[in-house]
Scaffold this motif. Structure first.
Motif, PDB file in Angstrom:
ATOM      1  N   ALA A 158      17.792 -17.160 -38.950  1.00 53.67           N
ATOM      2  CA  ALA A 158      16.684 -17.826 -39.641  1.00 53.67           C
ATOM      3  C   ALA A 158      15.490 -16.897 -39.753  1.00 53.67           C
ATOM      4  N   CYS A 159      15.219 -16.168 -38.681  1.00 52.53           N
ATOM      5  CA  CYS A 159      14.095 -15.236 -38.666  1.00 52.53           C
ATOM      6  C   CYS A 159      14.319 -14.079 -39.650  1.00 52.53           C
ATOM      7  N   GLU A 160      15.502 -13.511 -39.616  1.00 53.59           N
ATOM      8  CA  GLU A 160      15.806 -12.389 -40.507  1.00 53.59           C
ATOM      9  C   GLU A 160      15.742 -12.810 -41.976  1.00 53.59           C
ATOM     10  N   TYR A 161      16.145 -14.035 -42.261  1.00 53.69           N
ATOM     11  CA  TYR A 161      16.078 -14.521 -43.640  1.00 53.69           C
ATOM     12  C   TYR A 161      14.642 -14.477 -44.161  1.00 53.69           C
ATOM     13  N   LEU A 162      13.700 -14.815 -43.306  1.00 55.08           N
ATOM     14  CA  LEU A 162      12.293 -14.818 -43.723  1.00 55.08           C
ATOM     15  C   LEU A 162      11.689 -13.407 -43.734  1.00 55.08           C
ATOM     16  N   GLU A 163      12.165 -12.562 -42.864  1.00 57.45           N
ATOM     17  CA  GLU A 163      11.565 -11.234 -42.751  1.00 57.45           C
ATOM     18  C   GLU A 163      12.070 -10.255 -43.804  1.00 57.45           C
ATOM     19  N   PHE A 164      13.234 -10.530 -44.392  1.00 59.24           N
ATOM     20  CA  PHE A 164      13.800  -9.561 -45.346  1.00 59.24           C
ATOM     21  C   PHE A 164      13.907 -10.112 -46.722  1.00 59.24           C
ATOM     22  N   LYS A 197       6.834 -26.342 -44.917  1.00 58.53           N
ATOM     23  CA  LYS A 197       5.397 -26.453 -45.165  1.00 58.53           C
ATOM     24  C   LYS A 197       4.835 -25.193 -45.820  1.00 58.53           C
ATOM     25  N   GLY A 198       5.635 -24.146 -45.913  1.00 60.63           N
ATOM     26  CA  GLY A 198       5.172 -22.901 -46.513  1.00 60.63           C
ATOM     27  C   GLY A 198       4.512 -21.958 -45.536  1.00 60.63           C
ATOM     28  N   ASP A 199       4.589 -22.242 -44.245  1.00 67.14           N
ATOM     29  CA  ASP A 199       3.966 -21.399 -43.224  1.00 67.14           C
ATOM     30  C   ASP A 199       5.024 -20.468 -42.620  1.00 67.14           C
ATOM     31  N   GLU A 200       5.452 -19.516 -43.424  1.00 70.26           N
ATOM     32  CA  GLU A 200       6.542 -18.641 -43.012  1.00 70.26           C
ATOM     33  C   GLU A 200       6.160 -17.734 -41.846  1.00 70.26           C
ATOM     34  N   GLY A 201       4.917 -17.303 -41.788  1.00 72.66           N
ATOM     35  CA  GLY A 201       4.480 -16.449 -40.676  1.00 72.66           C
ATOM     36  C   GLY A 201       4.587 -17.167 -39.340  1.00 72.66           C
ATOM     37  N   GLU A 202       4.162 -18.401 -39.304  1.00 69.10           N
ATOM     38  CA  GLU A 202       4.260 -19.194 -38.070  1.00 69.10           C
ATOM     39  C   GLU A 202       5.719 -19.504 -37.761  1.00 69.10           C
ATOM     40  N   ALA A 203       6.524 -19.725 -38.783  1.00 67.07           N
ATOM     41  CA  ALA A 203       7.951 -19.982 -38.561  1.00 67.07           C
ATOM     42  C   ALA A 203       8.605 -18.772 -37.896  1.00 67.07           C
ATOM     43  N   VAL A 204       8.295 -17.580 -38.368  1.00 66.97           N
ATOM     44  CA  VAL A 204       8.847 -16.358 -37.770  1.00 66.97           C
ATOM     45  C   VAL A 204       8.415 -16.247 -36.314  1.00 66.97           C
ATOM     46  N   ARG A 205       7.153 -16.532 -36.041  1.00 69.13           N
ATOM     47  CA  ARG A 205       6.648 -16.476 -34.659  1.00 69.13           C
ATOM     48  C   ARG A 205       7.422 -17.440 -33.771  1.00 69.13           C
ATOM     49  N   ILE A 206       7.658 -18.652 -34.263  1.00 68.89           N
ATOM     50  CA  ILE A 206       8.392 -19.667 -33.497  1.00 68.89           C
ATOM     51  C   ILE A 206       9.839 -19.234 -33.294  1.00 68.89           C
ATOM     52  N   TYR A 207      10.474 -18.719 -34.342  1.00 70.52           N
ATOM     53  CA  TYR A 207      11.855 -18.250 -34.206  1.00 70.52           C
ATOM     54  C   TYR A 207      11.950 -17.156 -33.137  1.00 70.52           C
ATOM     55  N   LYS A 208      10.988 -16.229 -33.134  1.00 64.84           N
ATOM     56  CA  LYS A 208      11.018 -15.135 -32.152  1.00 64.84           C
ATOM     57  C   LYS A 208      10.817 -15.664 -30.730  1.00 64.84           C
ATOM     58  N   LYS A 209       9.922 -16.620 -30.570  1.00 63.30           N
ATOM     59  CA  LYS A 209       9.756 -17.232 -29.242  1.00 63.30           C
ATOM     60  C   LYS A 209      11.044 -17.935 -28.825  1.00 63.30           C
ATOM     61  N   GLY A 210      11.686 -18.587 -29.768  1.00 64.49           N
ATOM     62  CA  GLY A 210      12.951 -19.259 -29.491  1.00 64.49           C
ATOM     63  C   GLY A 210      14.041 -18.277 -29.108  1.00 64.49           C
ATOM     64  N   MET A 211      14.059 -17.122 -29.772  1.00 60.80           N
ATOM     65  CA  MET A 211      15.038 -16.095 -29.427  1.00 60.80           C
ATOM     66  C   MET A 211      14.832 -15.614 -27.996  1.00 60.80           C
ATOM     67  N   GLU A 212      13.577 -15.465 -27.590  1.00 63.39           N
ATOM     68  CA  GLU A 212      13.283 -15.071 -26.208  1.00 63.39           C
ATOM     69  C   GLU A 212      13.787 -16.131 -25.229  1.00 63.39           C
ATOM     70  N   ALA A 213      13.538 -17.393 -25.557  1.00 62.93           N
ATOM     71  CA  ALA A 213      13.982 -18.487 -24.685  1.00 62.93           C
ATOM     72  C   ALA A 213      15.508 -18.537 -24.626  1.00 62.93           C
ATOM     73  N   ALA A 214      16.156 -18.385 -25.771  1.00 65.19           N
ATOM     74  CA  ALA A 214      17.622 -18.422 -25.811  1.00 65.19           C
ATOM     75  C   ALA A 214      18.207 -17.290 -24.975  1.00 65.19           C
ATOM     76  N   LYS A 215      17.579 -16.128 -25.052  1.00 61.92           N
ATOM     77  CA  LYS A 215      18.040 -14.990 -24.261  1.00 61.92           C
ATOM     78  C   LYS A 215      17.899 -15.289 -22.762  1.00 61.92           C
TER      79      LYS A 215
END
Length: 103
Positions: free
Chosen positions: A97-103, A65-83
């Protein structure tokens, strides 16, 4: 019978079943109904924040959808849950997935 219809019928009996809701969201994506899929993924994560797989698929949907900022937020929340869940495979997929968007 159409898989979406069948899953919707099953969910009438067990509306909070995370697995069936996740399957329904994936079927919505296949059918091109991404808005419906997003609502289902968000519902899953609001009621079952440790359902790790939904973070990845919601993040990918948001990317499309082009909402990369929200995607990063979701990926980070998912990383917390996975941990929390000790799911290193999911953590690594979400991190990539998160690093791909951030770099």
């Amino acid at each position: 019978m159409n898989r979406i219809i069948r899953l919707e019928e099953l969910l009438k009996e067990q509306p909070e079943d995370a697995f069936m809701n996740h399957a329904l969201a994936l079927e919505y994506i296949k059918a091109g109904e991404e808005e419906k899929a997003e609502k289902v993924f968000r519902k899953i994560l609001s009621t079952n924040p440790d359902y790790v797989g939904s973070y990845y698929h919601l993040g990918k949907l948001l990317e499309r959808k082009g909402d990369e900022g929200e995607a990063v937020r979701i990926y980070k929340k998912g990383m917390e849950a996975a941990k929390r869940m000790g799911d290193t495979h999911a953590y690594n997929e979400l991190r990539a997935a998160c690093e791909y968007l951030e770099f």
